[in-house]
Write a protein that holds these residues in place. Structure first.
Motif, PDB file in Angstrom:
ATOM      1  N   GLU A  77       1.075  -1.038  -0.249  1.00  0.00           N
ATOM      2  CA  GLU A  77      -0.259  -0.014   0.073  1.00  0.00           C
ATOM      3  C   GLU A  77       1.015   1.222   0.122  1.00  0.00           C
ATOM      4  OE1 GLU A  77      -3.333   2.062  -0.200  1.00  0.00           O
ATOM      5  OE2 GLU A  77      -2.947  -0.054  -0.331  1.00  0.00           O
ATOM      6  N   TYR A  78       1.890   1.055   0.258  1.00  0.00           N
ATOM      7  CA  TYR A  78       2.457   2.471   0.537  1.00  0.00           C
ATOM      8  C   TYR A  78       3.928   1.879   0.053  1.00  0.00           C
ATOM      9  CZ  TYR A  78      -0.743   4.212   4.098  1.00  0.00           C
ATOM     10  OH  TYR A  78      -2.238   4.187   4.552  1.00  0.00           O
ATOM     11  N   PRO A  79       4.765   1.750  -0.510  1.00  0.00           N
ATOM     12  CA  PRO A  79       5.532   0.902  -1.397  1.00  0.00           C
ATOM     13  C   PRO A  79       7.381   1.701  -0.463  1.00  0.00           C
ATOM     14  CG  PRO A  79       4.506   2.146  -3.056  1.00  0.00           C
ATOM     15  CD  PRO A  79       3.556   2.063  -1.903  1.00  0.00           C
ATOM     16  N   GLN A  80       6.389   3.418  -1.339  1.00  0.00           N
ATOM     17  CA  GLN A  80       7.813   4.424  -0.493  1.00  0.00           C
ATOM     18  C   GLN A  80       8.172   4.223   1.017  1.00  0.00           C
ATOM     19  OE1 GLN A  80       4.693   4.843  -0.843  1.00  0.00           O
ATOM     20  NE2 GLN A  80       3.915   6.538   0.104  1.00  0.00           N
ATOM     21  N   ASN A  81       7.671   3.467   1.483  1.00  0.00           N
ATOM     22  CA  ASN A  81       7.285   3.515   2.467  1.00  0.00           C
ATOM     23  C   ASN A  81       9.022   1.928   3.001  1.00  0.00           C
ATOM     24  OD1 ASN A  81       6.668   5.893   3.275  1.00  0.00           O
ATOM     25  ND2 ASN A  81       5.027   4.668   4.246  1.00  0.00           N
ATOM     26  N   LEU A  82       8.985   1.601   2.079  1.00  0.00           N
ATOM     27  CA  LEU A  82      10.159  -0.248   2.648  1.00  0.00           C
ATOM     28  C   LEU A  82      10.644   0.647   2.842  1.00  0.00           C
ATOM     29  CD1 LEU A  82      10.152  -2.472   1.271  1.00  0.00           C
ATOM     30  CD2 LEU A  82      11.313  -1.817  -0.581  1.00  0.00           C
ATOM     31  N   ALA A  83      11.073  -0.293   3.420  1.00  0.00           N
ATOM     32  CA  ALA A  83      12.618  -0.079   4.844  1.00  0.00           C
ATOM     33  C   ALA A  83      13.207  -1.089   5.443  1.00  0.00           C
ATOM     34  CB  ALA A  83      12.433   0.405   6.335  1.00  0.00           C
ATOM     35  N   TRP A  84      13.039  -1.776   4.820  1.00  0.00           N
ATOM     36  CA  TRP A  84      13.764  -3.295   4.697  1.00  0.00           C
ATOM     37  C   TRP A  84      13.512  -4.837   3.850  1.00  0.00           C
ATOM     38  CZ3 TRP A  84      13.339  -8.645   5.364  1.00  0.00           C
ATOM     39  CH2 TRP A  84      13.368  -9.459   6.594  1.00  0.00           C
ATOM     40  N   ILE A  85      14.707  -4.766   3.514  1.00  0.00           N
ATOM     41  CA  ILE A  85      14.275  -5.771   1.931  1.00  0.00           C
ATOM     42  C   ILE A  85      15.732  -6.899   2.370  1.00  0.00           C
ATOM     43  CG2 ILE A  85      15.805  -4.917   0.453  1.00  0.00           C
ATOM     44  CD1 ILE A  85      13.865  -5.661  -1.794  1.00  0.00           C
ATOM     45  N   ASP A  86      15.399  -8.083   3.144  1.00  0.00           N
ATOM     46  CA  ASP A  86      16.186  -9.696   1.986  1.00  0.00           C
ATOM     47  C   ASP A  86      15.900 -10.537   0.680  1.00  0.00           C
ATOM     48  OD1 ASP A  86      17.471 -11.766   2.467  1.00  0.00           O
ATOM     49  OD2 ASP A  86      17.037 -12.728   4.178  1.00  0.00           O
ATOM     50  N   LEU A  87      17.372  -9.770   0.769  1.00  0.00           N
ATOM     51  CA  LEU A  87      17.001 -10.274  -1.032  1.00  0.00           C
ATOM     52  C   LEU A  87      18.925 -11.289  -1.059  1.00  0.00           C
ATOM     53  CD1 LEU A  87      17.338  -7.318  -3.307  1.00  0.00           C
ATOM     54  CD2 LEU A  87      15.636  -8.891  -3.800  1.00  0.00           C
ATOM     55  N   SER A  88      18.480 -11.691   0.224  1.00  0.00           N
ATOM     56  CA  SER A  88      20.120 -12.945   0.332  1.00  0.00           C
ATOM     57  C   SER A  88      19.734 -14.238  -0.561  1.00  0.00           C
ATOM     58  CB  SER A  88      20.406 -12.960   1.535  1.00  0.00           C
ATOM     59  OG  SER A  88      19.199 -13.674   2.574  1.00  0.00           O
ATOM     60  N   PHE A  89      20.837 -14.579  -0.922  1.00  0.00           N
ATOM     61  CA  PHE A  89      20.564 -15.776  -1.428  1.00  0.00           C
ATOM     62  C   PHE A  89      20.200 -16.176  -2.543  1.00  0.00           C
ATOM     63  CE2 PHE A  89      21.959 -16.974   2.999  1.00  0.00           C
ATOM     64  CZ  PHE A  89      23.308 -17.440   3.207  1.00  0.00           C
ATOM     65  N   ASN A  90      20.398 -15.586  -3.775  1.00  0.00           N
ATOM     66  CA  ASN A  90      20.160 -14.951  -5.125  1.00  0.00           C
ATOM     67  C   ASN A  90      20.923 -15.434  -5.961  1.00  0.00           C
ATOM     68  OD1 ASN A  90      16.611 -14.323  -5.512  1.00  0.00           O
ATOM     69  ND2 ASN A  90      17.043 -13.764  -3.833  1.00  0.00           N
ATOM     70  N   ASP A  91      21.059 -14.693  -7.288  1.00  0.00           N
ATOM     71  CA  ASP A  91      21.850 -15.470  -7.914  1.00  0.00           C
ATOM     72  C   ASP A  91      22.126 -13.318  -8.515  1.00  0.00           C
ATOM     73  OD1 ASP A  91      21.674 -17.873  -8.291  1.00  0.00           O
ATOM     74  OD2 ASP A  91      20.606 -17.986  -9.235  1.00  0.00           O
ATOM     75  N   LEU A  92      21.712 -12.441  -7.874  1.00  0.00           N
ATOM     76  CA  LEU A  92      22.175 -11.284  -8.155  1.00  0.00           C
ATOM     77  C   LEU A  92      23.619 -10.646  -8.231  1.00  0.00           C
ATOM     78  CD1 LEU A  92      19.879  -9.747  -6.181  1.00  0.00           C
ATOM     79  CD2 LEU A  92      19.203 -10.249  -7.711  1.00  0.00           C
ATOM     80  N   PRO A  93      23.661 -10.167  -9.488  1.00  0.00           N
ATOM     81  CA  PRO A  93      26.021 -10.586 -10.265  1.00  0.00           C
ATOM     82  C   PRO A  93      25.837  -9.158  -9.688  1.00  0.00           C
ATOM     83  CG  PRO A  93      24.292  -9.493 -11.839  1.00  0.00           C
ATOM     84  CD  PRO A  93      23.308 -10.621 -10.888  1.00  0.00           C
ATOM     85  N   ASN A  94      25.109  -8.060  -9.663  1.00  0.00           N
ATOM     86  CA  ASN A  94      25.117  -6.640  -9.042  1.00  0.00           C
ATOM     87  C   ASN A  94      24.523  -6.264  -8.153  1.00  0.00           C
ATOM     88  OD1 ASN A  94      22.919  -5.663 -11.020  1.00  0.00           O
ATOM     89  ND2 ASN A  94      24.302  -5.748 -12.612  1.00  0.00           N
ATOM     90  N   ILE A  95      24.198  -4.662  -7.789  1.00  0.00           N
ATOM     91  CA  ILE A  95      22.930  -4.253  -6.772  1.00  0.00           C
ATOM     92  C   ILE A  95      22.492  -3.447  -8.520  1.00  0.00           C
ATOM     93  CG2 ILE A  95      22.472  -1.969  -4.983  1.00  0.00           C
ATOM     94  CD1 ILE A  95      25.152  -3.491  -3.535  1.00  0.00           C
ATOM     95  N   ASP A  96      21.047  -3.934  -8.415  1.00  0.00           N
ATOM     96  CA  ASP A  96      19.923  -2.579  -9.113  1.00  0.00           C
ATOM     97  C   ASP A  96      20.091  -1.728  -8.771  1.00  0.00           C
ATOM     98  OD1 ASP A  96      18.093  -1.979 -10.588  1.00  0.00           O
ATOM     99  OD2 ASP A  96      17.385  -4.202 -11.188  1.00  0.00           O
ATOM    100  N   PRO A  97      20.053  -0.189  -9.224  1.00  0.00           N
ATOM    101  CA  PRO A  97      20.218   0.704  -8.982  1.00  0.00           C
ATOM    102  C   PRO A  97      18.553   0.969  -8.550  1.00  0.00           C
ATOM    103  CG  PRO A  97      20.524   0.902 -10.697  1.00  0.00           C
ATOM    104  CD  PRO A  97      20.214  -0.766 -10.735  1.00  0.00           C
ATOM    105  N   VAL A  98      17.891   0.144  -8.576  1.00  0.00           N
ATOM    106  CA  VAL A  98      16.477   0.640  -8.075  1.00  0.00           C
ATOM    107  C   VAL A  98      15.664   0.417  -6.635  1.00  0.00           C
ATOM    108  CG1 VAL A  98      15.652  -1.940  -8.650  1.00  0.00           C
ATOM    109  CG2 VAL A  98      13.476   0.224  -8.969  1.00  0.00           C
TER     110      VAL A  98
END
Length: 221
Positions: A77-98
């Protein structure tokens, strides 16, 4: 004002929207996935969107964050308030600027991915509220000066790789930065260059027929 602050605090206490261990390949797949149930039920808005400020996407097979903003807007409902995100143990090759567009992010878990360039960390310096970051388990962890580099680029974080940042850590990081990172040289200022070429000496040297080449060399000396 008090009611608004109470509302923000209530959202911060909401459990994360949990899409961990779902074998998710693409961010868009979150729309059709059912989040994992937690110990407490998720509160939702009248539109059916989650009221949480936390998102758990760990242990999937994501290799990019394409359409992240659009997808999160459909889930929260309030995406702009996103304060905590766990992206661990994926296959991400970089830090996405998004990620740097979510200015309320204070906790980012990126450990156990595929990042090879330590300078990827530079992107996160734009996040004013970032306080906790993980990157261990990426190839960049083997880089010389790994911890010192991160702490010098992100001086406001208080926890790195689940380890508290001490005063000595900050001193060491600052020393390391002075010894290993050269400051960027500024290009010459146009106005100063213009002034130099319009100085009396230069005008005298290059005025038509003013001085002979021998006299010019004597002036310059």
């Amino acid at each position: 004002m008090t009611d608004q602050w109470d509302h923000v605090k209530a959202l911060a206490q909401e459990p994360p929207l949990d899409f961990s261990f779902k074998s998710i390949n693409f961010i868009q797949d979150l729309i059709s996935e059912e989040p994992r149930p937690g110990l407490r039920p998720l509160k939702r808005s009248k539109q059916g969107k989650s009221l949480t400020q936390a998102l758990r996407l760990n242990n999937n097979v994501l290799n990019d964050l394409s359409d992240f903003t659009q997808t999160i807007s459909q889930l929260l409902e309030y995406p702009q308030n996103l304060a905590w995100i766990d992206l661990s143990f994926n296959d991400l090759p970089n830090i996405d600027p998004v990620l740097t567009t979510f200015l309320n992010l204070s906790v980012i878990y990126l450990h156990g991915n595929c990042m090879h360039r330590l300078t990827e960390v530079d992107k996160l310096s734009n996040l004013p509220k970032l306080r906790s970051l993980t990157l261990h388990g990426n190839p960049i962890e083997e880089e010389k000066g790994y911890r010192q580099y991160v702490l010098s680029i992100l001086p406001r974080i208080t926890t790195f790789d689940f380890s508290g940042v001490t005063k000595q850590d900050r001193i060491t990081a600052n020393i390391w930065r002075r010894m290993n990172i050269k400051p960027k040289r500024e290009p010459p200022h146009p106005a100063r260059s213009h002034q130099a070429w319009n100085s009396p000496i230069i005008n005298t040297l290059y005025a038509p027929g003013a001085l002979s080449p021998l006299d010019q060399s004597r002036v310059l000396l």
